[in-house]
Structures are given as C-alpha cells and as structure tokens.
Write a protein that holds these residues in place. Structure first.
Motif, short mmCIF file in Angstrom:
data_model
loop_
_atom_site.label_atom_id
_atom_site.label_comp_id
_atom_site.label_asym_id
_atom_site.label_seq_id
_atom_site.Cartn_x
_atom_site.Cartn_y
_atom_site.Cartn_z
N ASN A 1 0.84 -1.20 0.00
CA ASN A 1 0.00 0.00 0.00
C ASN A 1 0.88 1.25 0.00
N ASP A 2 0.25 2.41 -0.03
CA ASP A 2 1.01 3.67 -0.13
C ASP A 2 1.92 3.88 1.07
N ASP A 3 1.42 3.57 2.28
CA ASP A 3 2.26 3.76 3.47
C ASP A 3 3.48 2.85 3.41
N HIS B 1 22.10 -2.06 -5.84
CA HIS B 1 21.01 -2.11 -6.80
C HIS B 1 19.65 -1.93 -6.11
N SER B 2 18.57 -2.06 -6.87
CA SER B 2 17.23 -1.78 -6.35
C SER B 2 16.32 -3.00 -6.34
N CYS B 3 16.87 -4.19 -6.46
CA CYS B 3 16.06 -5.41 -6.49
C CYS B 3 15.74 -5.89 -5.08
N LEU B 4 14.61 -6.56 -4.94
CA LEU B 4 14.16 -7.07 -3.64
C LEU B 4 14.75 -8.47 -3.41
N VAL B 5 16.04 -8.51 -3.12
CA VAL B 5 16.73 -9.79 -2.92
C VAL B 5 17.71 -9.67 -1.77
N SER C 1 7.28 2.57 -6.27
CA SER C 1 5.99 2.04 -6.72
C SER C 1 6.03 0.52 -6.61
N ASN C 2 4.95 -0.13 -6.97
CA ASN C 2 4.90 -1.58 -6.93
C ASN C 2 5.55 -2.24 -8.14
N GLU C 3 6.07 -1.43 -9.04
CA GLU C 3 6.77 -1.94 -10.21
C GLU C 3 8.27 -1.71 -10.06
#
Length: 437
Positions: A308-310, A340-344, A393-395
């Motif tokens: 979500n936004d929060d 980097h900016s990846c979720l790992v 953002s979510n992307e």
C-alpha cells in the motif's frame, strides 16, 4: 519484540541452503559431475583452544580444491544466518544447522554444485573465479564469528558456548596449513550475518595472511542501516546491542574502531556504516537498497508488488537511509560498490541473481572483477561505484529486477527463474516443518 526481527533472516538462510541443495542436485544430475566439497570438522581445536559451536560440537568448513590457474587462489566464505540475542535464542539454535556441525545437518561431503553464483565451480555461472579454492565456513555460533565467552552457559540444564572468534581462528589456521599459506590471492567474503562478520574481521584475518598476497574483502547483503523501523523505533539497533553484549563482541570486532568510541558506543563497531572508516582492507560492498530480508526486520512486512502507499513510503525512505549510510563507502577511493534496487538478499550464492542483475548496463560479476583487477584502485572516489534507481511504486524501477521478487517475467520474456520456483517449493516445505525448530 526483538525476537521477531531475527526470524526473517534465519528463514531466508534456511531457504538459501535448501535451494542451493535443490538447484545443486539438478545441475549435478544434468552435468554428471561427481566432484564434492569435503567437510573438515576441527575436532582437535575443541581441546586445543576451546573452539566449539553453540552445542559444543567442533567448528568446521567445507573445502573444494582449486584447479589450473586457481590452485594458489582462495575464496573464504563466511556463512550467514542471523544472530542470537539471548541465551534462550542461542539455546534454540543448537537444535538447528545454525548451532552445530552435527552430521544430522551437515553431511561429510556435498556436491560441488551445491555452491552457486560466486562460489560456483562452473565456468558458465562464475567465469572469473570458478577455478579458485573454496572454503565455506559453517556459521554455528550466533555472533558473526566474533564472540568469545570463556565459560559455558547453562540454559535449562543444557550448556551452550559462545566462541565464534575461536571458531574462526581454528578455521583460518587449518586452511593456512592446508595450502593457503602459499596463496597469491585471497578474497574474504560472506553473506548477511557472514557479511557483517566480513566487515568486522577482515583486517584481523588479513593480518594472518602470507606476505605479498593480494587480499580483498567482498561483502554481500550485510549493510544494515542504523535507522528507525516502521514505528519510529530503533529496534534493530537495540537488537544488535543485545547481540554485542551477550557475545562479548568488543574484543572480537575491529579494535581500531573500538578504541575510537566510548564504552557505551562500542556496539557501533558491529554496524557497517560506523565501522567502515576503520577498515584498511580494500572492500567491495554488494547490497540491495531494498533488501527483502532486512525490510521485514525493520517492521516493513509488505513488499512490492503487494504494498500500500504507506508501505511504499517506508520502503522509499529505507532505500534513502541505506544510500546515506553507504556514503562512507562511496567516498572511500579503494572501495567498490554495487548497490542495486532489487528485492533480494544474499546475491552471490545464486546463479541467476549473481549474473542477471544490472546497474547502468553492468552486472555485479563484471563490476566486481573490474574492481578486483584494477591495480590503480584509490585513484578516484567514484571509480567502481554503481548505484541503483529509487523504488517508489509496486513496479521495479530496474527492469533486470523483474524476475526477483515481483512475480513477473524477465524483460526477455523468460519464465520464472529456478531460484523463484524452488523458493515456492522450499517455502511449502518450511511450512510443513522441514528444518524448522
């Protein structure tokens, strides 16, 4: 409470080890490769120096010999797996792969393909370092290989031992005797809590290396910022302060750092952003600005693409805090950086993550090897520094991140990676109780 903050990191390491085994099995089956890495249990060190895991078993490491032009070159990798901040937490770890070298958890040999990414022996996944000797140090002390408490501690009738520094000493001594005393190159590295150990111990380990060796440090996913959680509290800092005190880390961490802080602030020498100015070893830092294991540790439980936004506001804030904490690395001419900016988390252990993430069109292996081979490092602050985009953002803001954590196809249209597929299988196994304690 604080004990909850520990879980995501330990869960990730369990998933890491299981996925390495699963992917290693597949690769080994396809290649017909019969090479193995042998487990060395340092039983003599138990009596000689009192080096033991939390449960009293001997420290140990897996060894895979180098070949060809890599016979005199060594990678020493420190395994990760969170920390224990109380006697009860440490006692709990004794019944797991994080507190023992028991054959129940650690087989005497493992397929060479068990180790992926930067540790891989396969040229296709690790073209620059695949021939090097590999030492994979088992993490079984709960204090990033740096603690030292003389007396065993009684927890409900069971004795536990906090002797991480002695374990490290025993491992390094054994490896030197096994050929590293003749090394021309040594890379000291680790993931997560093992990366924290790399920051903390790299100068000390460097002092034990043979003269003339090219010695470098390489940290993976160990740059945890000293910042507030989603509730505005410094819970992670408080947690690491408990670890620091319990394991008596003041004598095991970088002593130049310790001597620069008053007693009540010496815990800062267990946090990379405060410690880094005191490290003399040239160090390459590999970290996500949005680490998928660190964020839950700061209370951020939703991650893209389901935030979500929060949640997105805190994630963006967290990335800026990591970047601010990394300024000391950016401003150190001898250092390298791939942020980097990846979720790992723990990038170097997986074939796909190690090879596929790019920043400014450059992969981490290329960024690291260019830094490692640059004999003029130190000539410019900005040389060998790669910094990712802002995630708000979510992307994914970096298209090469799409396959890791977002549940979408890669930009080339490939299906979900092996790393992701096995992550789902392993999560199901974990939910059924496999390796849980």
């Amino acid at each position: 409470g604080i004990s909850i903050q520990r879980r995501p990191q330990e869960l990730e390491t369990k998933m890491m080890l299981l996925s390495l085994l699963a992917v290693g099995f597949i690769a080994g089956t396809c290649s017909g490769q019969s090479e193995t890495a042998q487990l060395v249990r340092l039983t003599d060190a138990v009596n000689d120096t009192g080096a033991v895991c939390l449960d009293g078993s001997p420290p140990g490491y897996y060894f895979r010999p180098g070949s060809s032009d890599g016979e005199s070159k060594w990678i020493v990798h420190l395994m990760g797996g969170g920390w224990c901040s109380s006697l009860e937490d440490c006692a709990e770890r004794t019944g797991s792969l994080f507190g023992t070298t028991s054959p129940e958890f650690w087989p005497d040999s493992a397929p060479a393909v068990f180790f992926g990414g930067f540790l891989s022996y396969l040229e296709s996944f690790n073209p620059y370092f695949y021939t090097w000797n590999l030492v994979f140090a088992i993490y079984c002390d709960g204090g990033s290989f740096a603690g030292n408490v003389d007396e065993p501690l009684n927890v409900e009738g069971s004795m536990i031992y906090l002797r991480g520094r002695r374990n490290l000493d025993a491992i390094i001594e054994s490896v030197l005797d096994s050929g590293m005393e003749n090394a021309t190159d040594v890379i000291f590295t680790g993931c997560s809590a093992g990366a924290t150990a790399t920051f903390v111990l790299t100068d000390y380990v460097g002092s034990l290396m043979p003269s003339g060796v090219k010695y470098r440090a390489f940290t993976d996913a160990g740059y945890f910022p000293d910042t507030v959680d989603t509730n505005g509290s410094y819970v992670f800092r408080e947690y690491l302060q408990l670890v620091f005190e319990l394991h008596n880390l003041k004598d095991g961490v970088n002593q130049n750092c310790v001597s620069s802080f008053p007693v009540d602030e010496q815990w800062k020498c267990f946090i990379a952003q405060y410690l880094f100015p005191y490290i003399s070893t040239p160090t390459f830092v590999y970290n996500s600005l949005y680490d998928s294991v660190a964020l839950p540790g700061y209370g951020q439980l939703c991650l893209p693409p389901n935030c979500n936004d929060d949640g997105l506001k805190y994630i963006e804030f967290f990335g800026m805090e990591v970047l601010q904490a990394l300024q000391v690395v950016i401003n150190t001419p001898e250092s390298g950086l791939f942020a980097h900016s990846c979720l790992v988390h723990c990038h170097t252990l997986y074939n796909d993550i190690w090879n596929d993430i790019e920043v400014d069109g450059v992969t981490a292996p290329k960024a690291f090897v260019d830094w490692y081979n640059d004999d003029s490092i130190g000539s410019s602050d900005q040389k060998h520094k790669y910094i990712g985009c802002t995630l708000n953002s979510n992307e994914p803001c970096n298209p090469t991140c799409a396959a890791f954590g977002y549940g979408t196809a890669t930009p080339t249209g490939k299906a979900t990676s092996i790393h992701q597929s096995w992550g789902v299988v392993i999560l199901l196994l974990l939910l059924l109780g496999t390796f849980l304690y």
